[in-house]
Design a protein around this motif. Sequence first.
Motif, PDB file in Angstrom:
ATOM      1  N   ASP A  69      38.752  75.196  49.242  1.00  0.00           N
ATOM      2  CA  ASP A  69      38.884  76.501  49.885  1.00  0.00           C
ATOM      3  C   ASP A  69      39.754  77.440  49.051  1.00  0.00           C
ATOM      4  OD1 ASP A  69      38.380  78.239  52.159  1.00  0.00           O
ATOM      5  OD2 ASP A  69      40.521  78.003  52.593  1.00  0.00           O
ATOM      6  N   LEU A  70      40.858  76.918  48.529  1.00  0.00           N
ATOM      7  CA  LEU A  70      41.731  77.740  47.685  1.00  0.00           C
ATOM      8  C   LEU A  70      41.006  78.161  46.407  1.00  0.00           C
ATOM      9  CD1 LEU A  70      45.069  75.722  48.020  1.00  0.00           C
ATOM     10  CD2 LEU A  70      44.402  77.790  49.260  1.00  0.00           C
ATOM     11  N   ALA A  71      40.232  77.252  45.843  1.00  0.00           N
ATOM     12  CA  ALA A  71      39.492  77.556  44.612  1.00  0.00           C
ATOM     13  C   ALA A  71      38.482  78.679  44.839  1.00  0.00           C
ATOM     14  CB  ALA A  71      38.790  76.300  44.094  1.00  0.00           C
ATOM     15  N   LYS A  72      37.819  78.666  45.979  1.00  0.00           N
ATOM     16  CA  LYS A  72      36.849  79.729  46.271  1.00  0.00           C
ATOM     17  C   LYS A  72      37.552  81.079  46.402  1.00  0.00           C
ATOM     18  CE  LYS A  72      34.959  77.195  49.611  1.00  0.00           C
ATOM     19  NZ  LYS A  72      34.103  76.753  50.728  1.00  0.00           N
ATOM     20  N   ALA A  73      38.697  81.100  47.077  1.00  0.00           N
ATOM     21  CA  ALA A  73      39.432  82.360  47.257  1.00  0.00           C
ATOM     22  C   ALA A  73      39.934  82.906  45.919  1.00  0.00           C
ATOM     23  CB  ALA A  73      40.601  82.144  48.217  1.00  0.00           C
ATOM     24  N   ILE A  74      40.399  82.023  45.056  1.00  0.00           N
ATOM     25  CA  ILE A  74      40.911  82.463  43.746  1.00  0.00           C
ATOM     26  C   ILE A  74      39.764  82.903  42.841  1.00  0.00           C
ATOM     27  CG2 ILE A  74      42.086  81.684  41.647  1.00  0.00           C
ATOM     28  CD1 ILE A  74      43.765  79.836  43.519  1.00  0.00           C
ATOM     29  N   ALA A  75      38.686  82.134  42.817  1.00  0.00           N
ATOM     30  CA  ALA A  75      37.558  82.452  41.927  1.00  0.00           C
ATOM     31  C   ALA A  75      36.928  83.799  42.275  1.00  0.00           C
ATOM     32  CB  ALA A  75      36.511  81.341  41.984  1.00  0.00           C
ATOM     33  N   ILE A  76      36.728  84.075  43.548  1.00  0.00           N
ATOM     34  CA  ILE A  76      36.084  85.351  43.911  1.00  0.00           C
ATOM     35  C   ILE A  76      36.998  86.521  43.541  1.00  0.00           C
ATOM     36  CG2 ILE A  76      36.846  85.636  46.304  1.00  0.00           C
ATOM     37  CD1 ILE A  76      33.248  86.067  45.059  1.00  0.00           C
ATOM     38  N   TYR A  77      38.296  86.323  43.644  1.00  0.00           N
ATOM     39  CA  TYR A  77      39.246  87.358  43.224  1.00  0.00           C
ATOM     40  C   TYR A  77      39.126  87.580  41.716  1.00  0.00           C
ATOM     41  CZ  TYR A  77      43.648  89.804  42.469  1.00  0.00           C
ATOM     42  OH  TYR A  77      44.601  90.733  42.099  1.00  0.00           O
ATOM     43  N   LYS A  78      39.038  86.497  40.955  1.00  0.00           N
ATOM     44  CA  LYS A  78      38.947  86.603  39.500  1.00  0.00           C
ATOM     45  C   LYS A  78      37.634  87.253  39.047  1.00  0.00           C
ATOM     46  CE  LYS A  78      42.056  82.879  38.216  1.00  0.00           C
ATOM     47  NZ  LYS A  78      42.926  83.658  37.360  1.00  0.00           N
ATOM     48  N   LEU A  79      36.589  87.142  39.853  1.00  0.00           N
ATOM     49  CA  LEU A  79      35.310  87.745  39.483  1.00  0.00           C
ATOM     50  C   LEU A  79      35.316  89.265  39.609  1.00  0.00           C
ATOM     51  CD1 LEU A  79      32.793  85.183  40.989  1.00  0.00           C
ATOM     52  CD2 LEU A  79      33.101  85.752  38.570  1.00  0.00           C
ATOM     53  N   HIS A  80      36.235  89.804  40.378  1.00  0.00           N
ATOM     54  CA  HIS A  80      36.299  91.263  40.529  1.00  0.00           C
ATOM     55  C   HIS A  80      36.857  91.894  39.249  1.00  0.00           C
ATOM     56  CE1 HIS A  80      35.653  90.455  44.772  1.00  0.00           C
ATOM     57  NE2 HIS A  80      35.396  91.740  44.917  1.00  0.00           N
ATOM     58  N   ARG A  81      36.202  92.934  38.791  1.00  0.00           N
ATOM     59  CA  ARG A  81      36.671  93.646  37.599  1.00  0.00           C
ATOM     60  C   ARG A  81      37.437  94.902  37.974  1.00  0.00           C
ATOM     61  NH1 ARG A  81      31.509  94.652  34.106  1.00  0.00           N
ATOM     62  NH2 ARG A  81      30.677  95.077  36.164  1.00  0.00           N
ATOM     63  N   ASP A  82      37.096  95.486  39.095  1.00  0.00           N
ATOM     64  CA  ASP A  82      37.711  96.743  39.492  1.00  0.00           C
ATOM     65  C   ASP A  82      38.529  96.527  40.755  1.00  0.00           C
ATOM     66  OD1 ASP A  82      36.397  98.081  37.358  1.00  0.00           O
ATOM     67  OD2 ASP A  82      34.570  98.171  38.548  1.00  0.00           O
ATOM     68  N   ASP A  90      44.163  89.519  50.111  1.00  0.00           N
ATOM     69  CA  ASP A  90      45.011  88.734  51.023  1.00  0.00           C
ATOM     70  C   ASP A  90      44.708  87.241  50.912  1.00  0.00           C
ATOM     71  OD1 ASP A  90      46.156  91.105  51.856  1.00  0.00           O
ATOM     72  OD2 ASP A  90      45.011  91.206  53.740  1.00  0.00           O
ATOM     73  N   ASP A  91      43.422  86.889  50.822  1.00  0.00           N
ATOM     74  CA  ASP A  91      43.052  85.481  50.669  1.00  0.00           C
ATOM     75  C   ASP A  91      43.602  84.918  49.363  1.00  0.00           C
ATOM     76  OD1 ASP A  91      41.726  85.530  53.072  1.00  0.00           O
ATOM     77  OD2 ASP A  91      39.704  85.546  52.202  1.00  0.00           O
ATOM     78  N   TYR A  92      43.553  85.706  48.292  1.00  0.00           N
ATOM     79  CA  TYR A  92      44.078  85.285  46.998  1.00  0.00           C
ATOM     80  C   TYR A  92      45.591  85.081  47.077  1.00  0.00           C
ATOM     81  CZ  TYR A  92      45.407  85.594  42.056  1.00  0.00           C
ATOM     82  OH  TYR A  92      45.951  85.351  40.821  1.00  0.00           O
ATOM     83  N   THR A  93      46.280  86.020  47.676  1.00  0.00           N
ATOM     84  CA  THR A  93      47.734  85.917  47.831  1.00  0.00           C
ATOM     85  C   THR A  93      48.100  84.693  48.668  1.00  0.00           C
ATOM     86  OG1 THR A  93      47.897  88.324  47.684  1.00  0.00           O
ATOM     87  CG2 THR A  93      49.802  87.160  48.582  1.00  0.00           C
ATOM     88  N   LYS A  97      50.256  81.303  47.590  1.00  0.00           N
ATOM     89  CA  LYS A  97      51.384  80.835  48.394  1.00  0.00           C
ATOM     90  C   LYS A  97      51.188  79.378  48.789  1.00  0.00           C
ATOM     91  CE  LYS A  97      53.938  81.610  52.671  1.00  0.00           C
ATOM     92  NZ  LYS A  97      53.962  80.177  52.966  1.00  0.00           N
ATOM     93  N   THR A  98      49.988  79.032  49.187  1.00  0.00           N
ATOM     94  CA  THR A  98      49.695  77.648  49.561  1.00  0.00           C
ATOM     95  C   THR A  98      49.850  76.722  48.362  1.00  0.00           C
ATOM     96  OG1 THR A  98      48.177  78.404  51.279  1.00  0.00           O
ATOM     97  CG2 THR A  98      47.951  76.114  50.560  1.00  0.00           C
ATOM     98  N   LEU A  99      49.410  77.153  47.185  1.00  0.00           N
ATOM     99  CA  LEU A  99      49.583  76.339  45.981  1.00  0.00           C
ATOM    100  C   LEU A  99      51.058  76.151  45.652  1.00  0.00           C
ATOM    101  CD1 LEU A  99      46.687  77.642  43.719  1.00  0.00           C
ATOM    102  CD2 LEU A  99      46.948  75.327  44.665  1.00  0.00           C
ATOM    103  N   ARG A 100      51.874  77.188  45.840  1.00  0.00           N
ATOM    104  CA  ARG A 100      53.319  77.041  45.631  1.00  0.00           C
ATOM    105  C   ARG A 100      53.900  76.029  46.615  1.00  0.00           C
ATOM    106  NH1 ARG A 100      52.957  82.481  44.265  1.00  0.00           N
ATOM    107  NH2 ARG A 100      53.297  83.197  46.399  1.00  0.00           N
ATOM    108  N   ASP A 101      53.439  76.081  47.865  1.00  0.00           N
ATOM    109  CA  ASP A 101      53.913  75.131  48.875  1.00  0.00           C
ATOM    110  C   ASP A 101      53.492  73.704  48.520  1.00  0.00           C
ATOM    111  OD1 ASP A 101      55.112  77.155  50.309  1.00  0.00           O
ATOM    112  OD2 ASP A 101      53.509  77.320  51.801  1.00  0.00           O
TER     113      ASP A 101
END
Length: 142
Positions: A69-82, A90-93, A97-101
């Motif tokens: 689930d975290l990977a999907k949230a991060i990947a879709i954020y990384k795919l955005h160029r603009d 918010d999902d990326y943030t 945070k969850t990865l830090r925890d």
Amino acid sequence: MTYATQDDLVKRFGEEMLIQLTDRAEPPADAIDAAVVAKALADTDAQIDGYLLGRYLLPLASTPDLIVDLAKAIAIYKLHRDSVADKIRDDYTDALKTLRDISNGTIRLNVAGVEPASSGASGVRTTDRPRDFTPDNLKGFI
């Protein structure tokens, strides 16, 4: 081993969104560019591994649903160029945070972990200075 796949992203975000984010051909090919998705997923895996490295044996023997689930949230954020929609940001943030925890042990995954480094001692040891006043040298004052 990747934590999320292109198929996972399609199921969560829809094919149309992935086409919009990855189709960079001129003229547009109206298809998902698998190479762009693969690069975003590889970058996502590297980022997640950076958080898990000190606490878990990598590669993980099995991938917990939380990490997918975290990977999907991060990947879709990384795919955005603009610009990024507030929900995706918010999902990326929240994912970071969850990865830090997870990294600091607040959240634990049910996978094989790395044993923390041991000092070799099996208990607490304290060393203090010699006492100036002892029962022997205070005789007669008390």
